[in-house]
Motif scaffolding. Sequence first.
Motif, PDB file in Angstrom:
ATOM      1  N   MET A 156       0.743  -1.240   0.019  1.00  0.00           N
ATOM      2  CA  MET A 156       0.013   0.025   0.069  1.00  0.00           C
ATOM      3  C   MET A 156       1.014   1.238   0.098  1.00  0.00           C
ATOM      4  N   ASN A 157       0.563   2.022  -0.775  1.00  0.00           N
ATOM      5  CA  ASN A 157       1.029   3.573  -0.695  1.00  0.00           C
ATOM      6  C   ASN A 157       0.595   4.255   0.424  1.00  0.00           C
ATOM      7  N   LEU A 158       1.479   4.900   1.198  1.00  0.00           N
ATOM      8  CA  LEU A 158       1.087   5.483   2.485  1.00  0.00           C
ATOM      9  C   LEU A 158       1.526   7.037   2.062  1.00  0.00           C
ATOM     10  N   LEU A 159       0.529   7.924   2.043  1.00  0.00           N
ATOM     11  CA  LEU A 159       1.032   9.355   1.483  1.00  0.00           C
ATOM     12  C   LEU A 159       0.800  10.205   2.880  1.00  0.00           C
ATOM     13  N   PRO A 160       1.736  11.121   3.042  1.00  0.00           N
ATOM     14  CA  PRO A 160       1.735  11.844   4.222  1.00  0.00           C
ATOM     15  C   PRO A 160       0.843  12.697   3.964  1.00  0.00           C
ATOM     16  N   GLY A 161      -0.055  13.295   4.799  1.00  0.00           N
ATOM     17  CA  GLY A 161      -0.807  14.599   4.228  1.00  0.00           C
ATOM     18  C   GLY A 161      -1.558  15.154   5.423  1.00  0.00           C
ATOM     19  N   VAL A 162      -2.285  16.315   5.296  1.00  0.00           N
ATOM     20  CA  VAL A 162      -3.119  17.291   6.360  1.00  0.00           C
ATOM     21  C   VAL A 162      -4.306  17.243   5.935  1.00  0.00           C
ATOM     22  N   ALA A 163      -5.184  16.906   7.030  1.00  0.00           N
ATOM     23  CA  ALA A 163      -6.559  16.923   6.519  1.00  0.00           C
ATOM     24  C   ALA A 163      -7.154  18.271   6.571  1.00  0.00           C
ATOM     25  N   LEU A 164      -7.959  18.836   5.584  1.00  0.00           N
ATOM     26  CA  LEU A 164      -8.390  20.049   5.428  1.00  0.00           C
ATOM     27  C   LEU A 164      -9.781  20.318   5.802  1.00  0.00           C
ATOM     28  N   ASP A 165     -10.605  19.260   5.134  1.00  0.00           N
ATOM     29  CA  ASP A 165     -12.004  19.121   5.640  1.00  0.00           C
ATOM     30  C   ASP A 165     -12.376  17.910   5.256  1.00  0.00           C
ATOM     31  N   GLU A 166     -13.929  17.725   5.345  1.00  0.00           N
ATOM     32  CA  GLU A 166     -14.299  16.231   5.225  1.00  0.00           C
ATOM     33  C   GLU A 166     -14.072  15.727   3.746  1.00  0.00           C
ATOM     34  N   ARG A 167     -13.831  16.504   2.985  1.00  0.00           N
ATOM     35  CA  ARG A 167     -13.559  16.043   1.433  1.00  0.00           C
ATOM     36  C   ARG A 167     -12.242  16.432   0.857  1.00  0.00           C
ATOM     37  N   HIS A 168     -11.289  16.870   1.516  1.00  0.00           N
ATOM     38  CA  HIS A 168     -10.057  17.187   1.032  1.00  0.00           C
ATOM     39  C   HIS A 168      -8.952  16.991   1.858  1.00  0.00           C
ATOM     40  N   VAL A 169      -7.711  16.691   1.356  1.00  0.00           N
ATOM     41  CA  VAL A 169      -6.501  16.444   2.346  1.00  0.00           C
ATOM     42  C   VAL A 169      -5.490  17.116   1.403  1.00  0.00           C
ATOM     43  N   GLN A 170      -4.501  17.905   2.032  1.00  0.00           N
ATOM     44  CA  GLN A 170      -3.323  18.434   1.420  1.00  0.00           C
ATOM     45  C   GLN A 170      -2.106  17.137   1.321  1.00  0.00           C
ATOM     46  N   ILE A 171      -1.863  16.873   0.270  1.00  0.00           N
ATOM     47  CA  ILE A 171      -0.559  16.105   0.148  1.00  0.00           C
ATOM     48  C   ILE A 171       0.613  16.591  -0.706  1.00  0.00           C
ATOM     49  N   GLY A 172       1.503  17.008  -0.048  1.00  0.00           N
ATOM     50  CA  GLY A 172       2.690  17.832  -0.586  1.00  0.00           C
ATOM     51  C   GLY A 172       2.002  19.329  -0.865  1.00  0.00           C
ATOM     52  N   ASN A 173       1.916  19.784  -2.093  1.00  0.00           N
ATOM     53  CA  ASN A 173       1.183  21.143  -2.232  1.00  0.00           C
ATOM     54  C   ASN A 173      -0.004  21.222  -3.000  1.00  0.00           C
ATOM     55  N   THR A 174      -0.590  19.899  -2.970  1.00  0.00           N
ATOM     56  CA  THR A 174      -1.573  19.792  -3.744  1.00  0.00           C
ATOM     57  C   THR A 174      -2.970  19.344  -3.060  1.00  0.00           C
ATOM     58  N   ARG A 175      -4.127  19.927  -3.157  1.00  0.00           N
ATOM     59  CA  ARG A 175      -5.364  19.449  -2.628  1.00  0.00           C
ATOM     60  C   ARG A 175      -5.904  17.993  -3.370  1.00  0.00           C
TER      61      ARG A 175
END
Length: 359
Positions: A233-252
Amino acid sequence: MLHIEHIVKSYNESTVLRGIDLDVEAGEFVSLLGPSGCGKTTLLRILCGIERADQGRIHFNGDDITGWPAARRGFGVVFQSYALFPNLTAAQNIAFGLKGQSASAVRERVAEMLALVGLSNQAQRYPAQLSGGQQQRIALARALAPKPRLLLLDEPLSALDAQVRTELRSEIRELQRKLGITCIMVTHDQEEALTMADRIVLMHHGRIEQQGSPEQLYAQPISHFAAGFVGRMNLLPGVALDERHVQIGNTRVVCVNPMFGAGENILVGVRPESVVLHPAHPTALTNLFRARVMETSFLGPMVLVRLYSPSLDCQIEAQWPLRHDSRLPDWLQGEVLVELPMPALQPLAAPEALQRKAA
């Protein structure tokens, strides 16, 4: 049928089992899966009576068997090392656990067991004259001969080569179903657990990390450990933005996320077979990112493609199924487009180390 309640076990200053609670139903095939040192073999040894737990109780068919010796429990055990007696023939090894029965009854049961594992013509051979797969079949027949109430398998296939392992997986599972015997198998091999078990109990650091059907563990891992241990499995580190979006790198990234609040550090899991690759032409698709092919690895029916996406600032693995000509398309080199389908993305809690780093 089997009720395991808060089993704790330590050796000197090292705690191996940290309160294991588990129920096993009659006729069920349960696999204890996990890396070396997670406590799975220790738990099996406690179940069969070789080891004693420091805390906890074990009940079998309503009886408290916690203090019973191994012989009284009436469980069959198959070890990784076969544990056959080298000075006894295959038939004599099987007969070893049938003491107290008449000679005719022993002969009949031994013949039945040899036929069951397909080795009737090897009855008079000694272990040294048998292949590894044949020795393990005899060990299995010996464990089944006394008609045990529970069958325990401790890494039964790890000493065998790949082809024999695959054959014996099917044979053991078929025998278990045919006899209707309850079975608990210890393994560190995820493929064994996925192909053989009704239920997988994934262990980590002396605890049960997750349990469920093979399909549940593969499709719905509940932690980064479960996601990384069962399948790729790819495990991509990110930050939760809201219930439909996650910030991964510099992309939503569009990702259904009902679990985590805004600002939480998370991992987004996606299986390589769910990643879709496209030629580098503008396409109106959600979660589409440019990436560079770094490496391709031939794996028989498919190719594992390793890519780097600058916008996601991470590496991604994808699977590309091969056709009859075993050729990759010409465009699958250099720059391509990577699609991360929203239904395939699974938000997971980030490990503590990542959380501390972010904090």
